[in-house]
Design an enzyme around this catalytic site. Sequence first.
Site, PDB file in Angstrom:
ATOM      1  N   LYS A   1       0.859  -1.157  -0.024  1.00  0.00           N
ATOM      2  CA  LYS A   1       0.118   0.103   0.046  1.00  0.00           C
ATOM      3  C   LYS A   1       0.687   1.329   0.107  1.00  0.00           C
ATOM      4  CE  LYS A   1       0.435   1.321   4.363  1.00  0.00           C
ATOM      5  NZ  LYS A   1       0.536   2.773   4.783  1.00  0.00           N
TER       6      LYS A   1
ATOM      7  N   THR B   1      -3.972   5.487   3.041  1.00  0.00           N
ATOM      8  CA  THR B   1      -2.754   6.079   2.525  1.00  0.00           C
ATOM      9  C   THR B   1      -2.682   6.776   1.139  1.00  0.00           C
ATOM     10  OG1 THR B   1      -1.765   4.159   3.701  1.00  0.00           O
ATOM     11  CG2 THR B   1      -0.277   5.552   2.526  1.00  0.00           C
TER      12      THR B   1
END
Length: 330
Positions: A189, A246
């Site tokens: 991620k 994120t």
Amino acid sequence: MIMRLETVAVIGGGAWGTALAQAAAMAGRQVRLVVRSAEQAEAINREHINARALPGQYLLPGVVATDRLERADLVILAVPAQSTRTLLSGLDPDLLAGRPVVLSAKGLETGTLARQSEILLDMAPDAVPYVLSGPSFAADLAAGRPTAVTLAGDDASDTSDLAAALAGPSFRPYAADDRIGVEIAGALKNVYALACGAVDGANLGASARAALIARGYAEMARVVTAMGGSAHTLTGLAGLGDLTLTCTSVQSRNYQFGMALGAGRSTEEIVASGARLAEGVATAPVAAALAKSLDIDAPLIDAVDAVVAGKADIATIVAGLMSRPLKREV
């Protein structure tokens, strides 16, 4: 079998380690925050603030800073992913033997392609590894804002006990049994967050960013399942939850770094300006090597790796991605 979970040692005096120490104290644990120096520990204990990492955030009385690790019921490692092996090499493995050790860094090791729990078991084979990941910023966690994460271990009962011991009024760890999936998702991620930041830094639009998140999710699933993890893990906090946070928030260091890349600055220029090196920068080439070793088509990971290394600019990367042959989505 976990018998007692009253004392917690958090190794790492950065923002994330301090926040995890605060969360453990909120859960009623007695916490030792292990920092680099006696001077730093003294300052934290005197002011009840880690001014260097979380300025303005008062710490609970249950958090006591120290520069030495002593035996605790639970150990949490909160150092950057590329520092994990070095840290463990300086610790007495007997202090970790038979103890649950929670790994909170998100990244794959340069050179070895190892996950964080693989590094732990290599350096302290008698430790009991757990992985914590999910959508969480240190400032939110330390301030007591609602935060939910995934805590993955190998034994369902023990993992649930550990999650319950760390749970507090604003911190909710969900127990899971897919360490591989959680670790890979946590590492990748950050790579996709760099990409999303670059999309915004290059003013390519919200539609492009949304498409990147969706295709990144699919690419992540290919890597996770090839590694032996479960695609189902990605539907939860460690997958979709962390990916969404994120890849869309300017609080994310990876997203901020990506924005600078998208604006045309090189990795070297960004670092020279004083910006902290984001975890995804180190992870991108490792993830690209991992995908290649697994014979997985990972064009987004490869694209981020190329941009970070200065081998291609955003315009060239986007043109290449948009000219790939069309295929069915599923």
